[in-house]
Scaffold this motif. Structure first.
Motif, PDB file in Angstrom:
ATOM      1  N   ARG A  13       0.831  -1.206   0.000  1.00 31.02           N
ATOM      2  CA  ARG A  13       0.000   0.000   0.000  1.00 31.02           C
ATOM      3  C   ARG A  13       0.867   1.260   0.000  1.00 31.02           C
ATOM      4  O   ARG A  13       0.597   2.225  -0.710  1.00 31.02           O
ATOM      5  N   ALA A  16       2.333   1.631  -3.415  1.00 33.28           N
ATOM      6  CA  ALA A  16       1.292   2.066  -4.348  1.00 33.28           C
ATOM      7  C   ALA A  16       1.000   3.555  -4.161  1.00 33.28           C
ATOM      8  O   ALA A  16       0.843   4.300  -5.142  1.00 33.28           O
ATOM      9  N   GLU A  17       0.963   4.028  -2.921  1.00 29.93           N
ATOM     10  CA  GLU A  17       0.721   5.447  -2.648  1.00 29.93           C
ATOM     11  C   GLU A  17       1.873   6.305  -3.183  1.00 29.93           C
ATOM     12  O   GLU A  17       1.648   7.351  -3.782  1.00 29.93           O
ATOM     13  N   ARG A  20       1.469   6.490  -6.915  1.00 31.32           N
ATOM     14  CA  ARG A  20       0.409   7.427  -7.296  1.00 31.32           C
ATOM     15  C   ARG A  20       0.895   8.877  -7.167  1.00 31.32           C
ATOM     16  O   ARG A  20       0.649   9.706  -8.044  1.00 31.32           O
TER      17      ARG A  20
END
Length: 184
Positions: A13, A16-17, A20
């Motif tokens: 996570r 992924a953050e 992004r």
């Protein structure tokens, strides 16, 4: 095993953050550069138009040809089809477009009063040295042109002496009845 899975999920996570965030930053950077490129291309286009216009103006050998070239510059570079160019003290313009006869008389009278810009978007003296040989009065812009900007101000600074010199040279040629020199 659940502790390892939870740790791996948290790490995924977090990764992924970060991805992004980097993607958003890259998108913003690309958009910024695209806007800058578009602005630079527009500026290059404007400069090319100005060079062509100034060359046309410099090549004009009669007062009528200078007036015609100046009219094309106002239309294509300044972005107006509502203008007039008057010699000092004249009641009739050298060239005009999109200005009614009554307005031409008003503008001629107005140009006789130094500094009076009422109702004019542009009042530009066309000068040779310190002498005003004509004045450009612009009363409106093309619909697609929202207004005047810094680039327009720079253009007008360049246009004033160039148009003034071209007009003065053409007048002198006409007065001396000297034929234009043919290109070799």
């Amino acid at each position: 095993m659940t502790l390892l899975t939870t740790h791996a999920d948290a790490e995924a996570r977090s990764l992924a953050e970060r991805l992004r965030t980097e993607r958003d930053r890259a998108r913003q950077t690309a958009e910024f550069h695209a806007r800058a490129l578009t602005a630079a291309e527009q500026r290059n286009s404007d400069l090319l138009k100005l060079c062509v216009a100034l060359a046309r103006l410099a090549g004009a050998v009669t007062p009528d040809a200078v007036a015609e070239a100046l009219g094309e510059i106002v239309i294509n570079v300044v972005g107006s089809e509502q203008f007039a160019v008057f010699e000092p003290g004249a009641s009739y313009p050298l060239v005009s477009m999109g200005v009614e006869a009554g307005d031409l008389r008003r503008i001629a009278a107005q140009l006789a009063r130094p500094g009076d810009r009422d109702g004019l978007l542009i009042r530009l003296p066309l000068r040779v040295g310190g002498e005003t040989v004509a004045e450009l009065a612009v009363t409106g812009l093309l619909p697609q042109k929202a207004g005047l900007d810094a680039a327009d101000a720079q253009l007008l600074e360049i246009l004033s002496p160039a148009a003034g010199a071209a007009l003065q040279g053409a007048r002198l040629r006409a007065a001396a009845a000297i034929a234009p020199i043919a290109a070799a």
